[in-house]
Design a protein around this motif. Structure first.
Motif, PDB file in Angstrom:
ATOM      1  N   VAL A  93       5.943   4.144  -2.959  1.00 25.68           N
ATOM      2  CA  VAL A  93       6.191   5.527  -3.353  1.00 25.68           C
ATOM      3  C   VAL A  93       5.196   5.960  -4.419  1.00 25.68           C
ATOM      4  CG1 VAL A  93       7.896   7.157  -4.269  1.00 25.68           C
ATOM      5  CG2 VAL A  93       8.651   5.217  -2.866  1.00 25.68           C
ATOM      6  N   GLY A  94       4.663   7.167  -4.254  1.00 23.61           N
ATOM      7  CA  GLY A  94       3.740   7.729  -5.229  1.00 23.61           C
ATOM      8  C   GLY A  94       2.313   7.744  -4.718  1.00 23.61           C
ATOM      9  N   ALA A  95       1.606   8.846  -4.966  1.00 27.90           N
ATOM     10  CA  ALA A  95       0.263   9.028  -4.419  1.00 27.90           C
ATOM     11  C   ALA A  95      -0.689   7.924  -4.870  1.00 27.90           C
ATOM     12  CB  ALA A  95      -0.272  10.393  -4.833  1.00 27.90           C
ATOM     13  N   GLU A  96      -0.682   7.590  -6.158  1.00 21.69           N
ATOM     14  CA  GLU A  96      -1.607   6.575  -6.665  1.00 21.69           C
ATOM     15  C   GLU A  96      -1.303   5.204  -6.073  1.00 21.69           C
ATOM     16  OE1 GLU A  96      -3.183   4.705 -10.942  1.00 21.69           O
ATOM     17  OE2 GLU A  96      -1.595   6.224 -10.893  1.00 21.69           O
ATOM     18  N   ARG A  97      -0.034   4.846  -6.013  1.00 23.93           N
ATOM     19  CA  ARG A  97       0.331   3.525  -5.506  1.00 23.93           C
ATOM     20  C   ARG A  97      -0.014   3.377  -4.026  1.00 23.93           C
ATOM     21  NH1 ARG A  97       6.379   0.805  -5.213  1.00 23.93           N
ATOM     22  NH2 ARG A  97       5.676  -1.324  -4.825  1.00 23.93           N
ATOM     23  N   VAL A  98       0.316   4.403  -3.214  1.00 26.21           N
ATOM     24  CA  VAL A  98       0.029   4.336  -1.781  1.00 26.21           C
ATOM     25  C   VAL A  98      -1.480   4.299  -1.538  1.00 26.21           C
ATOM     26  CG1 VAL A  98       0.254   5.529   0.431  1.00 26.21           C
ATOM     27  CG2 VAL A  98       2.196   5.458  -1.146  1.00 26.21           C
ATOM     28  N   ALA A  99      -2.219   5.123  -2.273  1.00 21.52           N
ATOM     29  CA  ALA A  99      -3.671   5.159  -2.103  1.00 21.52           C
ATOM     30  C   ALA A  99      -4.306   3.813  -2.466  1.00 21.52           C
ATOM     31  CB  ALA A  99      -4.264   6.275  -2.959  1.00 21.52           C
ATOM     32  N   LYS A 100      -3.863   3.196  -3.547  1.00 25.56           N
ATOM     33  CA  LYS A 100      -4.411   1.896  -3.951  1.00 25.56           C
ATOM     34  C   LYS A 100      -4.100   0.813  -2.919  1.00 25.56           C
ATOM     35  CE  LYS A 100      -4.650   2.470  -8.972  1.00 25.56           C
ATOM     36  NZ  LYS A 100      -4.119   2.024 -10.291  1.00 25.56           N
ATOM     37  N   PHE A 101      -2.898   0.876  -2.329  1.00 26.97           N
ATOM     38  CA  PHE A 101      -2.533  -0.088  -1.290  1.00 26.97           C
ATOM     39  C   PHE A 101      -3.458   0.052  -0.080  1.00 26.97           C
ATOM     40  CE2 PHE A 101      -0.206  -0.631   2.736  1.00 26.97           C
ATOM     41  CZ  PHE A 101       0.052  -1.997   2.679  1.00 26.97           C
ATOM     42  N   LEU A 102      -3.691   1.302   0.329  1.00 25.65           N
ATOM     43  CA  LEU A 102      -4.551   1.545   1.491  1.00 25.65           C
ATOM     44  C   LEU A 102      -5.995   1.135   1.220  1.00 25.65           C
ATOM     45  CD1 LEU A 102      -3.035   4.963   2.577  1.00 25.65           C
ATOM     46  CD2 LEU A 102      -2.880   2.816   3.836  1.00 25.65           C
ATOM     47  N   LYS A 103      -6.443   1.349   0.001  1.00 22.77           N
ATOM     48  CA  LYS A 103      -7.794   0.918  -0.368  1.00 22.77           C
ATOM     49  C   LYS A 103      -7.891  -0.610  -0.300  1.00 22.77           C
ATOM     50  CE  LYS A 103     -11.198   0.944  -4.115  1.00 22.77           C
ATOM     51  NZ  LYS A 103     -12.329   1.238  -3.214  1.00 22.77           N
ATOM     52  N   ALA A 104      -6.838  -1.294  -0.765  1.00 21.61           N
ATOM     53  CA  ALA A 104      -6.850  -2.758  -0.792  1.00 21.61           C
ATOM     54  C   ALA A 104      -6.912  -3.350   0.612  1.00 21.61           C
ATOM     55  CB  ALA A 104      -5.617  -3.270  -1.539  1.00 21.61           C
ATOM     56  N   ILE A 105      -6.179  -2.755   1.570  1.00 16.65           N
ATOM     57  CA  ILE A 105      -6.154  -3.324   2.920  1.00 16.65           C
ATOM     58  C   ILE A 105      -7.313  -2.850   3.787  1.00 16.65           C
ATOM     59  CG2 ILE A 105      -3.627  -3.528   2.835  1.00 16.65           C
ATOM     60  CD1 ILE A 105      -3.509  -1.239   4.899  1.00 16.65           C
ATOM     61  N   SER A 106      -8.057  -1.847   3.280  1.00 12.08           N
ATOM     62  CA  SER A 106      -9.161  -1.288   4.096  1.00 12.08           C
ATOM     63  C   SER A 106     -10.262  -2.307   4.335  1.00 12.08           C
ATOM     64  CB  SER A 106      -9.739  -0.046   3.426  1.00 12.08           C
ATOM     65  OG  SER A 106     -10.397  -0.376   2.206  1.00 12.08           O
ATOM     66  N   THR A 107     -10.323  -3.346   3.505  1.00 16.84           N
ATOM     67  CA  THR A 107     -11.389  -4.340   3.643  1.00 16.84           C
ATOM     68  C   THR A 107     -11.173  -5.273   4.826  1.00 16.84           C
ATOM     69  OG1 THR A 107     -10.216  -5.806   2.104  1.00 16.84           O
ATOM     70  CG2 THR A 107     -11.883  -4.312   1.168  1.00 16.84           C
ATOM     71  N   TRP A 108      -9.959  -5.270   5.397  1.00 20.85           N
ATOM     72  CA  TRP A 108      -9.703  -6.175   6.524  1.00 20.85           C
ATOM     73  C   TRP A 108      -8.829  -5.583   7.628  1.00 20.85           C
ATOM     74  CZ3 TRP A 108      -4.558  -7.182   7.418  1.00 20.85           C
ATOM     75  CH2 TRP A 108      -3.668  -6.911   6.370  1.00 20.85           C
ATOM     76  N   PHE A 109      -7.898  -4.694   7.288  1.00 17.74           N
ATOM     77  CA  PHE A 109      -6.904  -4.247   8.264  1.00 17.74           C
ATOM     78  C   PHE A 109      -7.532  -3.553   9.468  1.00 17.74           C
ATOM     79  CE2 PHE A 109      -4.044  -1.004  10.009  1.00 17.74           C
ATOM     80  CZ  PHE A 109      -2.954  -1.785  10.347  1.00 17.74           C
ATOM     81  N   TRP A 110      -8.562  -2.749   9.236  1.00 19.63           N
ATOM     82  CA  TRP A 110      -9.097  -1.903  10.306  1.00 19.63           C
ATOM     83  C   TRP A 110     -10.165  -2.594  11.154  1.00 19.63           C
ATOM     84  CZ3 TRP A 110      -6.316   2.310  11.123  1.00 19.63           C
ATOM     85  CH2 TRP A 110      -5.548   2.811  10.057  1.00 19.63           C
ATOM     86  N   ASP A 111     -10.491  -3.834  10.828  1.00 23.07           N
ATOM     87  CA  ASP A 111     -11.497  -4.558  11.613  1.00 23.07           C
ATOM     88  C   ASP A 111     -11.034  -4.712  13.067  1.00 23.07           C
ATOM     89  OD1 ASP A 111     -12.951  -4.812   9.330  1.00 23.07           O
ATOM     90  OD2 ASP A 111     -12.445  -6.919   8.954  1.00 23.07           O
ATOM     91  N   GLY A 112     -11.859  -4.251  13.997  1.00 24.39           N
ATOM     92  CA  GLY A 112     -11.534  -4.390  15.415  1.00 24.39           C
ATOM     93  C   GLY A 112     -10.449  -3.459  15.909  1.00 24.39           C
ATOM     94  N   VAL A 113     -10.063  -2.473  15.105  1.00 26.52           N
ATOM     95  CA  VAL A 113      -9.002  -1.536  15.499  1.00 26.52           C
ATOM     96  C   VAL A 113      -9.601  -0.275  16.110  1.00 26.52           C
ATOM     97  CG1 VAL A 113      -7.148  -0.027  14.672  1.00 26.52           C
ATOM     98  CG2 VAL A 113      -7.333  -2.365  13.801  1.00 26.52           C
ATOM     99  N   GLU A 114      -9.120   0.073  17.288  1.00 21.69           N
ATOM    100  CA  GLU A 114      -9.502   1.329  17.954  1.00 21.69           C
ATOM    101  C   GLU A 114      -8.330   2.294  17.855  1.00 21.69           C
ATOM    102  OE1 GLU A 114     -10.443   3.038  22.465  1.00 21.69           O
ATOM    103  OE2 GLU A 114     -10.190   0.877  22.120  1.00 21.69           O
ATOM    104  N   VAL A 115      -8.609   3.538  17.536  1.00 18.63           N
ATOM    105  CA  VAL A 115      -7.559   4.546  17.401  1.00 18.63           C
ATOM    106  C   VAL A 115      -7.517   5.423  18.647  1.00 18.63           C
ATOM    107  CG1 VAL A 115      -6.773   6.567  16.110  1.00 18.63           C
ATOM    108  CG2 VAL A 115      -7.693   4.594  14.883  1.00 18.63           C
ATOM    109  N   ARG A 116      -6.338   5.514  19.233  1.00 20.63           N
ATOM    110  CA  ARG A 116      -6.107   6.436  20.342  1.00 20.63           C
ATOM    111  C   ARG A 116      -4.969   7.379  19.965  1.00 20.63           C
ATOM    112  NH1 ARG A 116      -6.206   2.055  25.379  1.00 20.63           N
ATOM    113  NH2 ARG A 116      -8.286   1.209  24.942  1.00 20.63           N
ATOM    114  N   TRP A 117      -4.875   8.486  20.695  1.00 19.72           N
ATOM    115  CA  TRP A 117      -3.917   9.522  20.316  1.00 19.72           C
ATOM    116  C   TRP A 117      -2.767   9.607  21.311  1.00 19.72           C
ATOM    117  CZ3 TRP A 117      -4.826  10.795  15.566  1.00 19.72           C
ATOM    118  CH2 TRP A 117      -6.132  10.783  15.081  1.00 19.72           C
TER     119      TRP A 117
END
Length: 301
Positions: free
Chosen positions: A228-252
């Protein structure tokens, strides 16, 4: 022609007529069941149960088949809710509704798409089963208070109270959502910022009290508590950006009347992410990564 042959023909014609009635009203029955249970799987099972009961019932005693089927569906859903709540007490981490594909039917058998978006379904989890039923029947399907009273074996004044309490609860906790086009644009912008780990861009997108919920039911690597909270959520997403999105394709895809992104990894759907948004920005980030809940999710190539 013998009497037995005449009876067989009559029985076949009666079943054919019963099937036609059920087929016509089935989208509405599923729409009621889904809004009550927030589960595609449970809603489909319930509608199948209604069909079996309809087959076995003495249909000659039914004056209004559509009303009978809607009543049966609603009452069974109220019963199922009791056991569903008990199961959710043992669920690991946040519980989110099972996404339903609304690409073909944006209203899911209803006059209005009310009580279908994730934010509404989550708020309805706090209602009593009777409040939820009355709210769904009134707001999405526009049943009269008299009809709802018959379905719930109640009175019109009591039903009006149920609907009023449900409306106040939902209106008191939910801010007005943005239009579908703006929600898609915000989701697209969010995904770009999340993949890049752009802290400033993420914080700019969020409301101060934004909440990130991840439904994985214990899946490895998935957050088990709300953020909860803009700063906390943003920091979490920044932390996982170094590995989570590797090899991920986005479809709609379109789920629950809103745009969602299917995250495809190694050729299969890893999960689904969507956002809820108001005029102030994104106030919910929802990650649905429980494989059992994403079986019915489809995505464009």
């Amino acid at each position: 022609m013998t009497d037995s042959e005449v009876r067989e023909i009559g029985d076949a014609e009666d079943l054919e007529a019963a099937t036609a009635v059920f087929t016509q009203v089935r989208p509405r029955l599923f729409g009621i069941a889904y809004r009550m249970l927030s589960s595609v799987t449970e809603a489909e099972d319930l509608v199948q149960d209604v069909w079996l009961r309809w087959q076995a019932y003495d249909r000659s005693t039914v004056a209004n088949p559509e009303a009978f089927l809607a009543t049966t569906t609603t009452r069974l859903a109220i019963n199922v809710l009791q056991s569903a709540w008990k199961r959710r007490e043992t669920y690991i981490g946040p519980w989110l509704p099972e996404p339903v594909d609304t690409g073909a039917d944006p209203y899911l058998g209803a006059e209005r798409a009310e009580a279908l978006q994730f934010a509404s379904l989550l708020l309805m989890e706090k209602l009593t089963p009777s409040e939820r039923a009355a709210y769904v029947l009134r707001e999405a399907f526009e049943y009269s208070y008299a009809q709802i009273a018959d379905i719930l074996t109640s009175t019109e004044p009591a039903v009006r109270q149920l609907v009023s309490r449900a409306r106040k609860h939902i209106a008191g906790e939910r801010r007005a959502p943005v239009a579908a086009e703006e929600q898609r644009e915000l989701l697209t912008t969010f995904l770009t910022a999340a993949r890049a780990g752009d802290l400033t861009a993420l914080e700019r997108l969020f409301t101060p009290d934004v909440t990130s919920l991840s439904d994985g039911n214990g899946r490895k690597g998935i957050a088990r508590t709300p953020l909860v909270g803009a700063e906390r959520v943003a920091k979490f997403l920044k932390a996982i950006s170094t590995w989570f999105w590797d090899g991920v394709e986005v479809r709609w895809t379109t789920t629950n009347g809103q745009t969602s992104a299917v995250l495809v990894r190694d050729g299969s759907a890893y999960g689904l992410v969507t956002v809820g948004a108001t005029a102030e920005g994104i106030d919910q980030v929802l990650w649905l990564v429980n494989p059992e809940k994403n079986k019915g999710v489809s995505a464009a190539g």
